[in-house]
Write an enzyme that holds these catalytic residues in place. Sequence first.
Site, PDB file in Angstrom:
ATOM      1  N   GLY A 206       0.538  -1.403  -0.342  1.00 41.80           N
ATOM      2  CA  GLY A 206       0.590   0.215   0.015  1.00 41.80           C
ATOM      3  C   GLY A 206       0.870   1.227   0.243  1.00 41.80           C
ATOM      4  O   GLY A 206       2.401   1.211  -0.258  1.00 41.80           O
ATOM      5  N   ASN A 207       0.189   2.469   0.303  1.00 46.31           N
ATOM      6  CA  ASN A 207       0.895   3.403   0.242  1.00 46.31           C
ATOM      7  C   ASN A 207       0.354   4.034   1.302  1.00 46.31           C
ATOM      8  O   ASN A 207      -0.769   4.374   1.790  1.00 46.31           O
ATOM      9  CB  ASN A 207       0.892   4.368  -1.380  1.00 46.31           C
ATOM     10  CG  ASN A 207      -0.367   4.685  -1.326  1.00 46.31           C
ATOM     11  OD1 ASN A 207      -0.375   5.128  -1.129  1.00 46.31           O
ATOM     12  ND2 ASN A 207      -0.416   3.904  -2.457  1.00 46.31           N
ATOM     13  N   ARG A 208       0.690   6.039   1.355  1.00 49.90           N
ATOM     14  CA  ARG A 208       0.670   6.508   2.704  1.00 49.90           C
ATOM     15  C   ARG A 208      -0.319   7.302   2.561  1.00 49.90           C
ATOM     16  O   ARG A 208      -0.544   8.785   3.303  1.00 49.90           O
ATOM     17  CB  ARG A 208       1.450   7.217   3.020  1.00 49.90           C
ATOM     18  CG  ARG A 208       3.117   6.580   3.937  1.00 49.90           C
ATOM     19  CD  ARG A 208       4.780   7.559   3.988  1.00 49.90           C
ATOM     20  NE  ARG A 208       5.761   6.899   3.821  1.00 49.90           N
ATOM     21  CZ  ARG A 208       5.525   6.459   5.456  1.00 49.90           C
ATOM     22  NH1 ARG A 208       5.076   5.912   6.116  1.00 49.90           N
ATOM     23  NH2 ARG A 208       7.054   5.274   5.346  1.00 49.90           N
TER      24      ARG A 208
END
Length: 412
Positions: A206-208
């Site tokens: 995933g990412n932020r």
Amino acid sequence: MRIVLGVGGGIAAYKVASLLRLFTEAGHDVTVIPTEASTRFVGTATWEALSGNPVSNSVFDDVHLVNHVRLGHEADLVVVAPATADLLAKAATGQAGDLLTNTLLMAHGPVLFAPAMHTEMWQHAATRANVETLRGRGAAVLEPASGRLTGADSGPGRLPEPQAIFDAAMALVQGRSDYQLPLAGRTVTISAGGTRESLDPVRFLGNRSSGKQGVALAVAARNAGATVRLLAAHMEVPAPAGVEVQRVETALELREAALAAAADSDVIIMSAAVADFRPGEVSDTKIKKRDDTADPVITLVRNPDILQELVEKRNASRAGSGQLVVGFAAETGDSQGDVLAYAQAKLQRKGCDLLVVNHVGMDKVFGQDSNAVVILSRAGSEPQEASGTKTEVSEAIIRRISFELNHVSPRA
Ligand code: C5P
């Protein structure tokens, strides 16, 4: 300025308390005239307390003041919100059964109707005719906003946001009688949040991205009168009211949703953080940690660039040539070049019309409430800076998009 604020009998009457606040805080003297039906939603005490003026909806109160003549004559502006189908019909046919309709007949200054009703009522031939009649006589009738209505239904019929009604009212007083919300009648698709690329049933890459910027954009577009479709990847904030939400998880799901939505969108804003790569293989079962086998190696494959595909699709279709495609870029500078140089190259590579550039670092932008961006345009106009809360930045982006749509010729 003396304003008469007519309140119609619809559930959106409660939002008019905020509109009244905007008028009084701007120094205007407001007399509220609620219809009898509207007092079943909001009582007269609310209007008296917030306006500081007595409130009546009867021609038989204070007869010696001849209110049914005086209020309309003295008003510099009459605003009706929510303008129900019933009130529009009464105004169009010149009925005068209560204090508000009398006042509308006596009004000397500009009159603004902010409609709210169910979509079928708004689209009914009778209402269309009444709106045309009123506009033909010089009244301003706003297009209602689109989105979730009182029941399970959604579509055009929501009361425009109080700030939008306020802006329209001020524009009207300045003589801009054709004022409409800048994105009225437009469909805007916005992707938001971060995609999650599955490794196995429990793990993902995933990412932020928090989704805050995309959600703020959806709110700003909704407030500007657009029908908003939010393609929501993983977000840490709830989706706003009044927008159509489609949940997606992976880049491939987002691609499918975005390409489908593109078919009837005037604007597509790709503010989602889309994973550039996904695991080449997704395990059907949880990948086990075992002592007798080597540590797993994850091979990544490239995801399609959705933004680029949207631009190609738009460029290939003559019908869609007026569509505006907006990309986002989260960039850091390095020894090879600065943020803007990288962003300019990205704008040319992707071919989108506008690119909103964030300068990112570990502590900047992601999950924060404020932002500073530069808006680059493929047409080559000067880079435009916008900073402040994500709401303020979104409003600036939506203003720029409205300008491009309403004043700049077709693209592609
Ligand atoms: O190339 P980069 O990921 O920096 O580009 C960012 C822009 O491209 C954003 O608007 C993002 O939503 C979009 N994007 C996309 N498909 C991808 C990767 C990014 O549409 N696979």
